[in-house]
Write an enzyme that holds these catalytic residues in place. Structure first.
Site, PDB file in Angstrom:
ATOM      1  N   ARG A 289      43.309  72.516  39.101  1.00  0.00           N
ATOM      2  CA  ARG A 289      42.336  72.556  37.784  1.00  0.00           C
ATOM      3  C   ARG A 289      42.157  73.880  36.767  1.00  0.00           C
ATOM      4  O   ARG A 289      42.083  73.940  35.796  1.00  0.00           O
ATOM      5  CB  ARG A 289      40.816  72.164  38.300  1.00  0.00           C
ATOM      6  CG  ARG A 289      39.844  71.806  37.420  1.00  0.00           C
ATOM      7  CD  ARG A 289      38.194  71.875  37.946  1.00  0.00           C
ATOM      8  NE  ARG A 289      38.326  70.815  39.142  1.00  0.00           N
ATOM      9  CZ  ARG A 289      38.406  69.461  39.033  1.00  0.00           C
ATOM     10  NH1 ARG A 289      37.976  68.867  38.043  1.00  0.00           N
ATOM     11  NH2 ARG A 289      38.222  68.964  40.429  1.00  0.00           N
ATOM     12  N   ARG A 325      37.224  60.344  35.084  1.00  0.00           N
ATOM     13  CA  ARG A 325      36.463  61.277  35.754  1.00  0.00           C
ATOM     14  C   ARG A 325      34.933  60.889  35.393  1.00  0.00           C
ATOM     15  O   ARG A 325      34.206  60.973  36.333  1.00  0.00           O
ATOM     16  CB  ARG A 325      36.876  62.622  35.283  1.00  0.00           C
ATOM     17  CG  ARG A 325      38.195  63.171  35.566  1.00  0.00           C
ATOM     18  CD  ARG A 325      38.492  64.676  35.689  1.00  0.00           C
ATOM     19  NE  ARG A 325      37.566  65.431  36.451  1.00  0.00           N
ATOM     20  CZ  ARG A 325      36.678  66.054  36.057  1.00  0.00           C
ATOM     21  NH1 ARG A 325      36.040  66.009  34.795  1.00  0.00           N
ATOM     22  NH2 ARG A 325      35.749  66.674  36.845  1.00  0.00           N
ATOM     23  N   CYS A 355      36.465  46.422  29.815  1.00  0.00           N
ATOM     24  CA  CYS A 355      35.462  45.266  29.934  1.00  0.00           C
ATOM     25  C   CYS A 355      34.797  45.642  31.529  1.00  0.00           C
ATOM     26  O   CYS A 355      34.880  45.101  32.279  1.00  0.00           O
ATOM     27  CB  CYS A 355      36.201  43.819  30.177  1.00  0.00           C
ATOM     28  SG  CYS A 355      36.533  43.503  28.500  1.00  0.00           S
ATOM     29  N   GLU A 356      34.089  46.981  31.152  1.00  0.00           N
ATOM     30  CA  GLU A 356      33.480  47.387  32.623  1.00  0.00           C
ATOM     31  C   GLU A 356      32.251  48.317  31.927  1.00  0.00           C
ATOM     32  O   GLU A 356      32.356  49.091  30.944  1.00  0.00           O
ATOM     33  CB  GLU A 356      34.081  48.416  33.362  1.00  0.00           C
ATOM     34  CG  GLU A 356      35.343  47.809  34.029  1.00  0.00           C
ATOM     35  CD  GLU A 356      35.129  47.204  35.342  1.00  0.00           C
ATOM     36  OE1 GLU A 356      34.020  47.467  35.951  1.00  0.00           O
ATOM     37  OE2 GLU A 356      36.051  46.601  35.784  1.00  0.00           O
TER      38      GLU A 356
HETATM   39  C1  LIG Z   1      43.871  68.915  44.708  1.00  0.00           C
HETATM   40  C2  LIG Z   1      44.484  69.913  45.636  1.00  0.00           C
HETATM   41  C3  LIG Z   1      44.464  71.317  45.310  1.00  0.00           C
HETATM   42  C4  LIG Z   1      44.101  71.522  43.730  1.00  0.00           C
HETATM   43  O1  LIG Z   1      42.601  71.590  43.626  1.00  0.00           O
HETATM   44  P1  LIG Z   1      42.113  72.226  42.462  1.00  0.00           P
HETATM   45  O2  LIG Z   1      40.555  72.100  42.788  1.00  0.00           O
HETATM   46  O3  LIG Z   1      42.525  71.314  41.430  1.00  0.00           O
HETATM   47  O4  LIG Z   1      42.471  73.681  42.173  1.00  0.00           O
HETATM   48  C5  LIG Z   1      45.038  72.157  46.150  1.00  0.00           C
HETATM   49  N1  LIG Z   1      45.405  71.918  47.650  1.00  0.00           N
HETATM   50  C6  LIG Z   1      45.304  70.680  47.987  1.00  0.00           C
HETATM   51  C7  LIG Z   1      45.581  70.275  49.407  1.00  0.00           C
HETATM   52  C8  LIG Z   1      44.741  69.575  47.066  1.00  0.00           C
HETATM   53  O5  LIG Z   1      44.526  68.168  47.640  1.00  0.00           O
END
Ligand SMILES: *Cc1c(COP(=O)(O)O)cnc(C)c1O
Length: 427
Positions: A289, A325, A355-356
């Site tokens: 992220r 999200r 349609c939700e």
């Molecule tokens: C999804 C995930 C990440 C990434 O997480 P972010 O919050 O997007 O940085 C890292 N490691 C594992 C094992 C994940 O499942």
């Protein structure tokens, strides 16, 4: 967010006007900024260069599931990134994008034999193991191939969630990782398996963390285990603290990556000096992220305005299938008008055509808009396109990467015919 800003009243991605992108590629369309992706990756890479104990003693493994577009992976690979994958499909994406499988780590609780074989055949860096049965399965698969599998145990450090409500994967009661108390026994089992090579330790305690305190607490717990293992003659080559740093969706103030990594490396450096004569341990990160989230927006066109007694709706051509999200987590995304209007604002729910009742993208937003206007749903670069679906037989959005004044189509919009191309009618 300087990568998405108004110039002469029009919202731009870098130097490209978003209305020009809609005109050329249609809507809905995901738009990414190459400069933003680069800057977000560089925040990690620069801090690693500055603070890590030795060159090559850190590796950033971008979390592919946050945004797995080939062009995004290609860019990050060119910047030196490794990759954290959670499926065989993601490994094939990394390879198709030119990534090096030897910089790939494989996370996830449910790896199939086939996925293990695929990953072993490409000599990935490490499997992040989440259970004892998975360890035995990997040993068997590796033995049948005459290979050794490098592993790390995903430890569940059980850091206190009470003060950090967003931590959702590092607690005892969830499905991820092996319990902290069981970790030593698991490592002993792993060390005794003939086709397993114990390489590291990892954790990933949750996502959208604004504060690094729980991550540093988790680090301390991993360090304790590394020391206990060393005392038993099991020496680890790497330590992987996972991903999880949050981004600003609304007014959140996440810790700066450089500050977090500064504190993390200071702790690791002091520990290595105290206990191991300064010998480095490789440090891995799995950010998703914080690299992709604010590097992308979802561009959508208003189809209709609908005014009822209780509410005003802006019905747009993007929907929950494009950006899941809000429906899934009640997540908040900023909404910006692409062209500013001087007319009076009204309060709208921004909703899609699916349609939700759960098909909403933003609620109660003050907007000066008319049908036909374009909107940008902000901070949609991570867990946007990758979570999209074809619900309601809606083709998935196009994706565009902006680089300065250039807009590159990196994924075509899906045609309805593509959506049922793999289906068969009965004889
Ligand atoms: C999804 C995930 C990440 C990434 O997480 P972010 O919050 O997007 O940085 C890292 N490691 C594992 C094992 C994940 O499942």
């Amino acid at each position: 967010m300087p990568y998405f800003s108004y110039k002469n009243g029009i919202l731009h991605a870098e130097n490209v006007a978003l209305n020009a992108i809609a005109q050329q590629f249609g809507s809905p369309t995901y738009v990414y900024s190459k400069a933003a992706l680069t800057a977000n990756f560089s925040a990690y890479a620069d801090a690693c260069r500055q603070h890590s104990l030795a060159p090559d003693s850190s590796l950033i493994c971008y979390s592919v599931k946050s945004n797995s577009s080939l062009a995004v992976l290609q860019l990050l690979n060119r910047l030196g990134s490794g990759f954290d994958i959670v499926s065989g499909g993601e490994l094939l994406r990394v390879i198709a994008a030119g990534g090096d499988p030897r910089k790939v780590i494989f996370s996830g609780v449910g790896k199939s034999r086939e996925e293990m074989r695929l990953a072993l055949s490409h000599d990935i860096l490490c499997f992040n193991i989440e259970s004892i049965p998975e360890l035995h399965r990997l040993n068997e698969v590796a033995a049948a191939m005459g290979k050794h599998a490098a592993i790390s145990l995903r430890v569940n450090p059980n850091v206190d969630a009470k003060t950090h409500p967003y931590i959702s994967t590092g607690l005892k009661e969830n499905k991820f990782g092996v319990a902290y108390e069981d970790a030593l026994a698991c490592y002993r089992t792993a060390a005794a398996l003939p086709n397993i090579t114990v390489a590291g330790i990892d954790c990933h305690i949750g996502s959208q963390l604004l504060d690094d305190a729980p991550l540093l607490e988790a680090l301390d717990k991993l360090i304790e285990l590394v020391d206990q293992l060393a005392a038993e003659g099991i020496h680890l080559h790497h330590l992987d603290i996972g991903g999880g740093i949050g981004i600003t969706y609304d007014d959140e103030k996440p810790v700066a990556i450089g500050d977090y990594l500064g504190r993390l490396f200071a702790r690791i450096t002091a520990w290595r000096q105290e206990k191991y004569q300064g010998a480095p341990i490789k440090v891995l990160f799995e950010p998703g992220r914080s690299i992709a989230g604010n590097a992308g927006i979802l561009l959508t066109e208003i189809q209709y305005l609908k005014h009822s007694e209780a509410k005003n709706f802006a019905i747009v051509d993007a929907a929950m299938n494009d950006l899941m999200r809000p429906a899934m987590y009640e997540a908040w995304h900023g909404v910006q008008t692409v062209a500013r209007r001087s007319s009076a604002e009204q309060v709208y729910d921004v909703v899609g055509p699916v349609c939700e009742s759960g098909d909403w993208l933003a609620r109660s937003r003050s907007l000066a808009i008319e049908a036909g206007d374009l909107l940008a749903l902000m901070s949609a670069g991570a867990y946007g396109m990758t979570m999209s679906s074809n619900y309601n037989t809606r083709g998935r959005a196009a994706e565009v990467m902006v680089d300065g004044g250039q807009a590159h189509l990196i994924r075509q919009r899906e045609n309805p015919a593509d959506l049922f191309a793999l289906e068969n009618l009965l004889a």
